[in-house]
Design a protein around this motif. Structure first.
Motif, short mmCIF file in Angstrom:
data_model
loop_
_atom_site.label_atom_id
_atom_site.label_comp_id
_atom_site.label_asym_id
_atom_site.label_seq_id
_atom_site.Cartn_x
_atom_site.Cartn_y
_atom_site.Cartn_z
N ASP A 39 -17.43 3.12 -8.19
CA ASP A 39 -17.02 4.49 -8.14
C ASP A 39 -18.18 5.36 -8.40
O ASP A 39 -18.71 5.72 -8.94
N TRP A 70 1.05 -1.32 0.12
CA TRP A 70 -0.02 -0.18 0.12
C TRP A 70 0.87 1.15 0.04
O TRP A 70 0.42 2.34 0.37
N ARG A 113 -14.95 4.79 -3.46
CA ARG A 113 -14.29 3.92 -4.47
C ARG A 113 -13.98 2.41 -3.93
O ARG A 113 -13.21 2.71 -3.06
N PHE A 114 -14.30 1.58 -4.63
CA PHE A 114 -13.92 0.35 -4.34
C PHE A 114 -13.48 -0.45 -5.52
O PHE A 114 -14.31 -0.76 -6.56
N TYR A 117 -5.43 -1.76 -11.86
CA TYR A 117 -6.51 -0.90 -11.33
C TYR A 117 -7.96 -1.42 -11.49
O TYR A 117 -8.24 -1.39 -12.38
N GLU A 139 -9.22 0.24 -4.21
CA GLU A 139 -8.52 1.35 -4.35
C GLU A 139 -7.05 0.97 -4.80
O GLU A 139 -6.54 1.66 -5.42
N PRO A 174 -11.34 -0.25 -10.12
CA PRO A 174 -12.00 0.48 -9.17
C PRO A 174 -13.49 0.01 -9.69
O PRO A 174 -14.34 0.73 -10.27
#
Length: 206
Positions: free
Chosen positions: A157, A52, A173-174, A152, A176, A154
């Protein structure tokens, strides 16, 4: 799962991981993205820290440079430990699911270590320009490379409804995190160990 199959899997993951990273690094400017689907983007970022994007300097009273060096050295020790574990469980003919999981974790860890150790010597900066492989002006030194991330998802969103306390009207947003093939291999290996724990660590009859 024998040693030959484990090595083949590790090499396959490493090749896919490194080819994808080199392609992104030499074709994208830092922060550039391409939308593949509404829920999936290729977004080029570089990670200088651990999971992260966490940096040791955020936790300990040390400089970013020293924290980066410590993190890379720790990763090197960790990969030797994982490698020994993998060799040992193959030698002991442990359950296939355990060997598969550790092979995935080893491949993923090694893939990111390659970035951390060598990329600083191989590429120039990606800020406002596409990087060049084997650049005459590399952005760093040995052990100071940045890990390339690009996947990525998302999946959601949207915006919180106004009536929701404290977060109403704010963006939600899921999922991330932005990651790479190596991270995927590590997560898959860990997931296998969690969900198939009893099978993975089943006692073999002597």
């Amino acid at each position: 799962m024998n040693l030959k199959k484990s090595i083949l899997l590790i090499v396959l993951i490493l090749v896919i991981d490194q080819l994808s990273k080199i392609y992104i690094k030499t074709n994208f400017v830092l922060g550039e993205s391409v939308q593949v689907f509404s829920w999936f983007k290729i977004l080029f970022i570089e990670n200088e820290g651990a999971a992260w994007g966490t940096k040791l300097s955020d936790i300990l009273p040390i400089s970013e440079s020293l924290g980066k060096l410590f993190l890379t050295i720790f990763r090197l020790f960790a990969i030797f430990g994982i490698g020994y574990w993998l060799f040992d469980i193959i030698k002991k003919k442990s359950p296939k699911v355990l060997i598969l999981a550790v092979s995935l974790i080893f491949a993923g860890a090694l893939g990111n270590i390659i970035d951390s150790v060598f990329y600083g010597l191989l590429f120039n900066e990606s800020n406002n320009e596409v990087a060049e492989l084997f650049s005459n002006e590399p952005y760093g030194n040995l052990f100071y490379g940045k890990v390339v991330d690009m996947l990525y998802f998302p999946l959601i969103d949207t915006t919180w409804p106004e009536w929701v306390p404290s977060v109403g009207g704010k963006n939600f947003r899921f999922f991330e995190p932005i990651f790479n093939i190596a991270d995927t291999a590590i997560s898959t290996g860990v997931g296998i160990l969690i969900f198939f724990n009893k099978r993975a660590f089943a006692k073999t009859e002597s």
